[in-house]
Design a protein around this motif. Sequence first.
Motif, PDB file in Angstrom:
ATOM      1  N   GLN A 166       0.855  -1.174   0.000  1.00 51.36           N
ATOM      2  CA  GLN A 166       0.000   0.000   0.000  1.00 51.36           C
ATOM      3  C   GLN A 166       0.899   1.233   0.000  1.00 51.36           C
ATOM      4  OE1 GLN A 166      -3.336  -0.008  -0.241  1.00 51.36           O
ATOM      5  NE2 GLN A 166      -3.131  -2.206  -0.485  1.00 51.36           N
ATOM      6  N   HIS A 167       0.617   2.186  -0.844  1.00 53.52           N
ATOM      7  CA  HIS A 167       1.449   3.373  -0.941  1.00 53.52           C
ATOM      8  C   HIS A 167       0.994   4.406   0.076  1.00 53.52           C
ATOM      9  CE1 HIS A 167       3.394   1.914  -4.533  1.00 53.52           C
ATOM     10  NE2 HIS A 167       2.209   1.646  -5.045  1.00 53.52           N
ATOM     11  N   ASP A 168       1.950   5.014   0.732  1.00 58.46           N
ATOM     12  CA  ASP A 168       1.705   6.110   1.651  1.00 58.46           C
ATOM     13  C   ASP A 168       1.687   7.381   0.808  1.00 58.46           C
ATOM     14  OD1 ASP A 168       1.806   8.204   3.457  1.00 58.46           O
ATOM     15  OD2 ASP A 168       3.345   7.280   4.722  1.00 58.46           O
ATOM     16  N   LEU A 172       4.701   9.853  -0.631  1.00 60.02           N
ATOM     17  CA  LEU A 172       4.920  10.059  -2.052  1.00 60.02           C
ATOM     18  C   LEU A 172       4.852  11.533  -2.420  1.00 60.02           C
ATOM     19  CD1 LEU A 172       2.895   7.072  -3.531  1.00 60.02           C
ATOM     20  CD2 LEU A 172       5.373   7.302  -3.381  1.00 60.02           C
ATOM     21  N   ARG A 173       3.915  12.274  -1.818  1.00 58.20           N
ATOM     22  CA  ARG A 173       3.824  13.709  -2.094  1.00 58.20           C
ATOM     23  C   ARG A 173       5.070  14.448  -1.604  1.00 58.20           C
ATOM     24  NH1 ARG A 173      -1.785  12.956  -0.382  1.00 58.20           N
ATOM     25  NH2 ARG A 173      -3.043  12.921  -2.265  1.00 58.20           N
ATOM     26  N   LEU A 179      11.743  16.457  -4.760  1.00 56.67           N
ATOM     27  CA  LEU A 179      12.408  16.375  -6.066  1.00 56.67           C
ATOM     28  C   LEU A 179      12.174  17.624  -6.894  1.00 56.67           C
ATOM     29  CD1 LEU A 179      11.631  12.651  -6.975  1.00 56.67           C
ATOM     30  CD2 LEU A 179      13.866  13.626  -6.401  1.00 56.67           C
ATOM     31  N   GLN A 180      10.984  18.201  -6.769  1.00 57.15           N
ATOM     32  CA  GLN A 180      10.691  19.428  -7.520  1.00 57.15           C
ATOM     33  C   GLN A 180      11.507  20.600  -7.009  1.00 57.15           C
ATOM     34  OE1 GLN A 180       6.427  19.675  -7.171  1.00 57.15           O
ATOM     35  NE2 GLN A 180       6.107  18.580  -9.100  1.00 57.15           N
TER      36      GLN A 180
END
Length: 182
Positions: A166-168, A172-173, A179-180
């Motif tokens: 399951q992705h958190d 991820l945000r 990265l941005q």
Amino acid sequence: MNQRPRFVDHIDLAALRTAVNCSRLFTKYLLNRWGAPSLIDDATLIVSELVTNAVKATGNMDEHPKWSELHDLKLIKVRLVGLEASVVFEVWDTSEDEPVLTEAGDDDEGGRGLFLVEELASRWGSYAQPRGKVVWAELPVYARTPGGLPIRQRKAPADPSVQPTQHDLGLLRRVRDGLQDL
């Protein structure tokens, strides 16, 4: 293959180290001609690994082989079959030895070829022929997002009791935002 092939082509190559690059160029040419350039990166890696194994099994991997080593040079055949939703790569050689998936150590320089094929291909295998064997791999043609990125289907876990990760979304945000900011 239960589907009727849309495209089929093959090339016969001397079982020499140069066959690996020739097979990559052949694959790239065919996929461009067949209108499937998005498959080129994965396809050329798969073909490279299958051809490398075929040359190691039956040919000469020396960078500069001597003429005396070429008197009974074997051939390998690379065949691509374009189906509706996949491309199948078949590499025939004269060895009867079945391919073996091995685990390479962290410091090993080789031994990861079939592992890479297994990761990229939806399935792969081999079968005996009267004078050798064929090792094959099937690469699915994925649907694409409007931006052109492939939408890959997840492979089912080997153990049915293992649940997909399951992705958190918060994590991820934060990664995306970090990265941005770079």
